[in-house]
Design a protein around this motif. Structure first.
Motif, short mmCIF file in Angstrom:
data_model
loop_
_atom_site.label_atom_id
_atom_site.label_comp_id
_atom_site.label_asym_id
_atom_site.label_seq_id
_atom_site.Cartn_x
_atom_site.Cartn_y
_atom_site.Cartn_z
N LEU A 36 0.82 -1.23 -0.08
CA LEU A 36 -0.06 -0.14 0.17
C LEU A 36 0.89 1.37 -0.10
CD1 LEU A 36 -2.90 1.48 0.22
CD2 LEU A 36 -2.48 1.14 2.83
N ASN A 39 2.42 1.76 -3.32
CA ASN A 39 1.86 2.13 -4.34
C ASN A 39 1.36 3.70 -4.16
OD1 ASN A 39 1.40 0.20 -6.23
ND2 ASN A 39 0.60 -0.97 -4.67
N VAL A 40 0.99 4.05 -2.94
CA VAL A 40 0.79 5.50 -2.46
C VAL A 40 1.81 6.41 -2.88
CG1 VAL A 40 0.16 7.00 -0.75
CG2 VAL A 40 -0.97 4.79 -0.78
N CYS A 43 1.92 6.80 -6.74
CA CYS A 43 0.94 7.55 -7.32
C CYS A 43 1.29 8.91 -6.68
CB CYS A 43 -0.38 7.15 -6.61
SG CYS A 43 -1.90 8.05 -7.34
N GLU A 67 -6.87 1.33 -6.54
CA GLU A 67 -6.07 2.64 -7.06
C GLU A 67 -7.14 3.77 -6.53
OE1 GLU A 67 -6.78 -0.13 -8.58
OE2 GLU A 67 -5.01 -0.44 -10.19
N TYR A 70 -5.19 4.44 -3.17
CA TYR A 70 -3.82 4.69 -3.36
C TYR A 70 -4.01 6.20 -3.89
CZ TYR A 70 -2.93 -0.13 -4.44
OH TYR A 70 -2.78 -1.62 -4.53
N THR A 71 -5.13 6.64 -4.82
CA THR A 71 -4.99 8.03 -5.09
C THR A 71 -5.26 8.91 -3.78
OG1 THR A 71 -5.72 7.24 -7.23
CG2 THR A 71 -5.94 9.66 -7.07
N ALA A 74 -2.48 9.28 -1.76
CA ALA A 74 -1.29 9.73 -2.47
C ALA A 74 -1.64 11.30 -2.50
CB ALA A 74 -1.39 9.54 -4.11
N ASP A 182 9.03 4.43 -5.87
CA ASP A 182 8.06 4.16 -4.78
C ASP A 182 8.34 4.75 -3.60
OD1 ASP A 182 9.99 2.64 -4.12
OD2 ASP A 182 8.91 0.56 -4.37
#
Ligand code: 7RM
Length: 585
Positions: A36, A39-40, A43, A67, A70-71, A74, A182
């Motif tokens: 997580l 991915n964060v 993004c 996603e 994540y977005t 982010a 990342d």
């Protein structure tokens, strides 16, 4: 990811994860906290590449896929303000929200299956951006498009979508993330900096951008999550809401993740591919804390006990409910049949504006009364007022207000301080006004009686009568429209619309279908009217105000109409009564 959990000192390693369960039961995946984070960060770096800076607004129009989480995180990581628009809203609603928040970026997906229904999200998103341009209010520079799993693996489905593409603006998520680091240092924020905007219906018809800030919101959601669900590290938590609503923001993303919880992220619907899907998921992941809405319970009640008996629900410990008052029958079914009388039903009352739970029992600590959200959470001070703003003591019924703020309360209506003050604080100076009616019983328990403004609650989602009326009157045949709520066995409330046509226009099936389509296009499928009645005239006061109370009574077939002396033309009511709709349109 936790390598060693201090709660399990005997060397037991507990890795908390998110279980992602797709629309189809074969699409599932475990996401560790480490994945997580990466991915964060990826993004976050990608958004930075697109020029997003602290304070910028990012619109998100995504289904319930990783996603989406994540977005939003982010954005939080780089200090951008997310504005999530539920992926069931129409292009017009999306455009209105993008323009109001002046978002620079839109993140969406190519398409999504909801049950067996294919939804071309990108098409709706493109239409919304087109509309923003037409209104000369264009602000979105880039549209990031996630290729949804189902379409990544199935070219057939992908072809069906025919994703519209604008080279100057659109960019695939995968291309954007390709080669991006990342690791991303979080942006330092002031505790009162904005975290997100989430639009909620307003009684004037124009949605309000409810603004939440970084520290108070996160503190409040993580604390309420922990105590209200009595979360422990060996629990598996699942909330069936969509992140497009506040329940998902607070109790799928922020609250559980701040606690490092193991949770389920579910993309599908309760009755696909079969009516036991929710029970199947509870068994599959050994869910112990389950949070859903009365409308879902009422829907599943219809299928009886049999679909549940096929699954092992013995992992369940706490059952939460939210979104609308829960009727006794649904409460008992939830408690008896789902929880097998072992699990407290935690009826949580709160709002987009409150950020987190404000009236709620605590599991095993608060004696329950079916249908009551019981008592305030720590630090929350409710009061009940009469129309004159006088505070009522003891057993009483009136307006539910709060006396003092708590960390999670909204900090403003985005870009409209005046509306913030007038909506919530002007009616009763010194109090926050919820817009709900409430009764307090002899034990001091609170019972929400429903909205007292021009709002209605369809399947736990608030709609304003004004916005539906505005959609109806856009139709060239309609002169005037008035919308009221009517009780509905599954949705709680549904829309009953009265329309007055222009001269020489005919009321028929085609018109009804056109009106329904109009509302769906303008607001979204959740606002589709159940009843549309031809109203040659509407009951009005002499000063020309529509008497909604009377219309509500007609819709509900309540014969005793009470005082009609303020009506300009009482005959109108007789005509409407004689032509009322018995069955849904
Ligand atoms: C969380 C959420 C808020 C409105 C609120 C009420 C109604 C929500 C309950 C409830 C009775 C409950 N936010 N409501 N929870 N009514 N009992 N437990 O739903 O902003 O979308 O809606 O929902 O009318 O004012 S919301």
């Amino acid at each position: 990811m936790k390598a060693m959990n201090p709660l399990f000192p005997n060397g037991l390693i507990l890795i908390n994860v998110s279980f992602r369960e797709g629309n189809s039961p074969d699409h599932h995946q475990n996401i560790t906290y480490n994945q997580l984070l990466r991915n964060v960060c990826r993004c976050a770096n990608a958004l930075k590449l697109l020029g997003v800076k602290k304070g910028d607004r990012v619109a998100i129009y995504l289904p319930m896929i990783p996603e989406l989480v994540y977005t939003m995180l982010a954005c939080a990581r780089i200090g951008a303000v997310h504005s999530i628009v539920f992926a069931g809203f129409s292009s017009e609603s999306l455009c209105e929200r993008i323009v109001d928040a002046q978002c620079n970026i839109l993140v969406t997906a190519d398409g999504v299956y909801r049950g067996d229904k294919l939804i071309n999200l990108k098409k709706i998103a493109s239409e919304a951006l087109e509309r923003c341009k037409e209104s000369m209010a264009s602000c979105v520079q880039k549209c990031v498009v996630v290729k949804h799993h189902a379409f990544r693996t199935n070219t057939d489905a992908s072809n069906k979508l025919q994703t519209p593409w604008d080279e100057s603006c659109d960019i695939w998520w995968d291309d954007l993330m390709d080669g991006v680091s990342d690791e991303c240092e979080p942006e330092w924020m002031d505790s009162e900096d904005p975290l997100f905007i989430l639009y909620t219906s307003g009684s004037t018809g124009k949605p309000k951008g409810v603004l939440h800030t970084v520290t108070g919101y996160m503190l409040y959601t993580s604390l309420t999550f922990k105590y209200v669900f009595d979360y422990h590290h060996d629990d598996v938590y699942w909330c069936t809401a969509d992140i497009g609503w506040i329940t998902g923001h607070s109790y799928i993303t922020y609250g559980p993740l701040a606690n490092g919880a193991t949770s389920v992220l579910f993309e599908g619907v309760p009755v696909y591919p079969h009516v036991g899907r929710l029970w199947e998921i509870i068994e599959k992941y050994r869910v112990s804390k389950f949070y859903t809405a009365p409308t879902a319970i009422r829907l599943l009640m219809k299928y009886g006990r049999e679909p549940l008996q096929r699954y092992d629900l013995s992992s369940l410990r706490v059952l939460g409910t939210v979104g609308e008052p829960i009727n006794l029958e649904a409460w008992l079914w939830y408690y008896d049949v789902v929880g097998q009388q072992r699990c407290p039903v935690i009826d949580t009352f709160w709002q987009t504006e409150t950020g987190g739970h404000v009236l709620t029992p605590l599991p095993a600590a608060t004696p329950l009364k079916p249908g009551s959200a019981t008592c305030p959470f720590f630090g929350v001070q409710p009061a009940i007022l009469n129309e004159h703003g006088e505070e009522l003591e003891g057993e009483a019924e009136g307006y539910l207000v709060f006396r003092k703020p708590w960390p999670g309360i909204m900090r403003g209506v985005y870009g409209n301080q005046e509306r913030f003050e007038s909506t919530y604080f002007r009616k009763f100076p010194g109090f926050y006004v919820t817009g709900d009616g409430c009764r307090r019983d002899q034990d001091g328990y609170y019972w929400i009686t429903g909205r007292i403004d021009d709002m209605l609650n369809v399947s736990g989602h608030l709609l304003s009568t004004a916005e539906v009326e505005a959609a109806l009157t856009e139709h060239p045949s309609v002169a005037e429209a008035a919308v009221v709520s009517r009780p509905h066995a599954v949705k709680g409330e549904c829309l009953y619309c009265f329309v007055t046509l222009k001269d020489h226009k005919e009321f028929n099936r085609t018109l009804m279908e056109e009106l329904k389509r109009k509302v769906r296009e303008k607001i979204g499928p959740i606002a589709t009217p159940d009843f549309i009645q031809n109203a040659p005239g509407l009951p009005k006061t002499r000063s020309g105000k529509i008497m909604r109370r009377v219309l509500r009574q007609i819709a509900r077939n309540e014969k005793d109409l009470g005082d009609l002396s303020t009506l300009a033309d009482p005959k109108v009511v007789e005509v409407l009564f004689s032509q009322r709709c018995e069955a849904a349109a």
